[in-house]
Design a protein around this motif. Structure first.
Motif, PDB file in Angstrom:
ATOM      1  N   ASN A  36     -46.825  24.622   9.973  1.00 56.83           N
ATOM      2  CA  ASN A  36     -45.684  23.885  10.554  1.00 56.83           C
ATOM      3  C   ASN A  36     -44.476  23.881   9.627  1.00 56.83           C
ATOM      4  N   ASN A  76     -47.851  22.666  25.249  1.00 53.37           N
ATOM      5  CA  ASN A  76     -48.066  22.686  23.803  1.00 53.37           C
ATOM      6  C   ASN A  76     -47.953  24.111  23.256  1.00 53.37           C
ATOM      7  N   SER A  79     -44.176  25.211  23.455  1.00 52.07           N
ATOM      8  CA  SER A  79     -43.333  24.567  22.435  1.00 52.07           C
ATOM      9  C   SER A  79     -43.645  25.112  21.045  1.00 52.07           C
ATOM     10  N   GLU A  80     -44.908  25.501  20.810  1.00 52.45           N
ATOM     11  CA  GLU A  80     -45.272  26.097  19.525  1.00 52.45           C
ATOM     12  C   GLU A  80     -44.541  27.427  19.335  1.00 52.45           C
ATOM     13  N   CYS A  83     -40.927  26.896  18.398  1.00 53.51           N
ATOM     14  CA  CYS A  83     -40.751  26.573  16.971  1.00 53.51           C
ATOM     15  C   CYS A  83     -40.823  27.825  16.107  1.00 53.51           C
ATOM     16  N   GLU A 112     -41.676  17.826  24.917  1.00 54.95           N
ATOM     17  CA  GLU A 112     -42.692  18.465  24.071  1.00 54.95           C
ATOM     18  C   GLU A 112     -42.030  19.363  23.028  1.00 54.95           C
ATOM     19  N   LYS A 116     -42.218  18.777  18.977  1.00 55.25           N
ATOM     20  CA  LYS A 116     -42.756  19.838  18.118  1.00 55.25           C
ATOM     21  C   LYS A 116     -41.722  20.270  17.076  1.00 55.25           C
ATOM     22  N   LYS A 119     -41.619  17.946  14.151  1.00 57.27           N
ATOM     23  CA  LYS A 119     -42.676  18.153  13.161  1.00 57.27           C
ATOM     24  C   LYS A 119     -42.313  19.280  12.200  1.00 57.27           C
ATOM     25  N   TYR A 120     -41.649  20.311  12.731  1.00 53.71           N
ATOM     26  CA  TYR A 120     -41.286  21.468  11.904  1.00 53.71           C
ATOM     27  C   TYR A 120     -40.066  21.191  11.035  1.00 53.71           C
TER      28      TYR A 120
END
Length: 263
Positions: A36, A76, A79-80, A83, A112, A116, A119-120
């Motif tokens: 992340n 999820n 959205s990953e 990022c 979402e 995310k 977090k990054y």
């Protein structure tokens, strides 16, 4: 007896191949682990000679009974990838799911993505983004509703596509042009490949440079066929998950590929 022997031999070979591919993916997941952290992703990307300007990914919604399944699991995964793409410095991303679940859940998906990215990059440094639904001609920004603005600068533009943007769009465009010709609003000689291409780009978006598929074997699932004429494809055999190693290895493959455009 011969068929049984062939079946056993092939079954044994395929089992060994499957175990080898799974082990390889586990090793890649250890080698390529962004934790992340955008800086680590940027370090991986800086080693490459070139990166795609436009990236596309085909996502598959797993059964709700599976871990990471259902619409929440799909959001999820999407959205990953957003990022990773932002961290890599790629400004255009197409996310395709056959049934258009992401389109139908666009507001939840925006949340979402925001969570995310927090977090990054941290809650106070969330990059600006725009989520487009081409066939509805709507754009959603992370700080307001579907209100397109001139010169609205974003770190990434995310287009949500589904099977509706594939063959159906081509059929609709053909029908529209036929009606215009019948009403004499458009001349038959005016319908050229250049005009069709221009309209399809307007309706769906530009052709991606690289298409990633996070599945065991390449399955386009109705991805707009008009938009993959010069697109590079990447997937990992026997992989069933959205993992960073597939993403970065796809960028590595694109970095070393040579695209020849015919005259």
């Amino acid at each position: 007896v011969l068929l049984v022997i062939l079946y056993i031999v092939y079954g044994s070979y395929r089992y060994c191949q499957y175990e080898y591919n799974k082990m390889k993916l586990k090793i890649f997941n250890i080698i390529y682990n962004p934790l992340n952290t955008p800086q680590l992703i940027r370090q991986d990307v800086n080693k490459l000679q070139k990166i795609p300007k436009r990236l596309a990914a085909i996502l598959e919604m797993k059964s709700a009974s599976h871990v990471g399944g259902g619409s929440q699991g799909l959001m999820n995964d999407g959205s990953e990838i957003v990022c990773w793409t932002v961290s890599a410095g790629i400004k255009h991303l197409m996310l395709y799911d056959y049934d258009g679940v992401l389109k139908k859940s666009v507001h939840e998906f925006r949340k979402e993505i925001h969570n995310k990215l927090s977090k990054y990059f941290g809650p106070s440094n969330v990059p600006k983004y725009a989520v487009r639904i081409p066939h509805l001609n709507k754009v959603y920004f992370n700080d307001d509703d579907a209100t397109p603005k001139e010169n609205h600068k974003v770190a990434i533009e995310i287009s949500l596509l589904s099977n509706r943007d594939g063959r159906e769009t081509i059929v609709d465009l053909t029908r529209t042009m036929a009606d215009l010709c019948a009403s004499k609003e458009l001349k038959l000689n005016d319908i050229t490949m250049k005009l069709v291409d221009k309209e399809l780009v307007h309706l769906v978006g530009p052709e991606p440079d690289l298409l990633l598929y996070f599945g065991p074997s390449l399955d386009l699932q109705g991805f707009p066929p008009w938009h993959i004429r010069l697109t590079e494809f990447h997937w990992e055999e026997d992989n069933h998950h959205v993992i960073y190693s597939v993403f970065i290895r796809g960028l590595q493959q694109y970095s070393s590929c040579k695209i020849n455009v015919g005259k």
